[in-house]
Write an enzyme that holds these catalytic residues in place. Structure first.
Site, PDB file in Angstrom:
ATOM      1  CE  LYS A  88      32.244  38.646  38.314  1.00 43.11           C
ATOM      2  NZ  LYS A  88      32.388  40.117  38.104  1.00 43.11           N
TER       3      LYS A  88
HETATM    4  C1  E4P Z   1      35.694  42.762  36.255  1.00 45.52           C
HETATM    5  O1  E4P Z   1      34.919  42.138  36.964  1.00 45.52           O
HETATM    6  C2  E4P Z   1      36.089  44.147  36.521  1.00 45.52           C
HETATM    7  O2  E4P Z   1      34.981  44.922  36.819  1.00 45.52           O
HETATM    8  C3  E4P Z   1      36.814  44.725  35.358  1.00 45.52           C
HETATM    9  O3  E4P Z   1      37.958  43.981  35.152  1.00 45.52           O
HETATM   10  C4  E4P Z   1      37.193  46.154  35.555  1.00 45.52           C
HETATM   11  O4  E4P Z   1      37.848  46.641  34.438  1.00 45.52           O
HETATM   12  P1  E4P Z   1      39.166  47.550  34.531  1.00 45.52           P
HETATM   13  O5  E4P Z   1      40.318  46.618  34.634  1.00 45.52           O
HETATM   14  O6  E4P Z   1      39.152  48.292  33.212  1.00 45.52           O
HETATM   15  O7  E4P Z   1      39.025  48.434  35.732  1.00 45.52           O
END
Ligand code: E4P
Length: 216
Positions: A88
């Site tokens: 990522k």
């Molecule tokens: C993505 O990689 C994150 O883990 C995710 O956006 C987290 O979600 P939240 O915005 O509900 O905390």
């Protein structure tokens, strides 16, 4: 369609895995920090997820420049069999450079923190496996997240190729169902959402009736 669990908390993950509907596990530095997992322990955590039946696991680089991202990615990739680990990378200008090199070398890349349709378009052009927009956070910022992700999905379909949108920050069952209706290719959910998608009271009630009748 690929369903991922978005967590670095092994206890939380163990409550869901193994399960055949789950394709894999996504992590990021924030999830690691929240779960109290040091970066050095990330490969072991991801191997545990694979042992629990995840088919792919995703780990994020922690550098801001392309050279640092590539170095970080290579050291992670060296610890996994081909195809197991998806790297990522935030969809920054430097991130796109690093990701393009990794994709050209045959590695699976997810561009993350995708907030604009053109970022998803560039990710597809550069051979990424996934581009990850954040539905909940888009909504938090005052944008209609679902409408923006629909635009991204249209661009990705138009670009062609195998890249999937991997929608993150999905907080409710309704949001999940709306994303499915858009035709996105992958969603990553917090494990707390998993029972809401998998377990239905009426189904359990019907099953109890069937089992009682079977015994009678
Ligand atoms: C993505 O990689 C994150 O883990 C995710 O956006 C987290 O979600 P939240 O915005 O509900 O905390």
């Amino acid at each position: 369609f690929h369903l991922y669990l978005d967590s670095a908390d092994l206890a939380e993950l163990r409550a869901c895995l193994p399960h055949p509907v789950v394709h894999g596990v996504t992590t990021n530095p924030t999830l690691l920090r929240r779960a109290g997992v040091p970066r050095a322990a990330l490969p072991a955590l991801l191997h545990e997820c694979l042992a629990l039946g995840a088919r792919q696991v995703q780990a994020q680089v922690q550098a801001a420049d392309a050279a640092g991202m590539l170095e970080d990615a290579q050291s992670l990739l060296a610890q996994f069999a081909p195809g197991q680990l998806v790297i990522k990378i935030p969809a920054t200008r430097e991130g796109l450079r690093a990701g393009a090199q990794l994709a050209a070398a045959g590695h699976a890349v997810t561009y993350t923190a995708v907030y604009a349709p053109e970022q998803a378009h560039f990710a597809a052009l550069l051979g990424a496996a996934y581009a990850a927009p954040y539905l909940g956070r888009l909504d938090d910022s005052g944008v209609d997240g679902l409408a923006l992700i629909a635009r991204m999905q249209a661009l990705v379909a138009q670009t062609g190729g195998p890249m999937r949108l991997l929608v993150a920050s999905v907080r409710t069952r309704e949001a999940y169902l709306s994303l499915l209706a858009l035709g996105v290719g992958a969603i990553t959910i917090p494990p707390r959402l998993f029972p809401q998608l998998l377990d239905h009271d009426a189904t359990h009630e019907a099953e109890r009736g069937f089992l009682a009748d079977a015994r009678a």
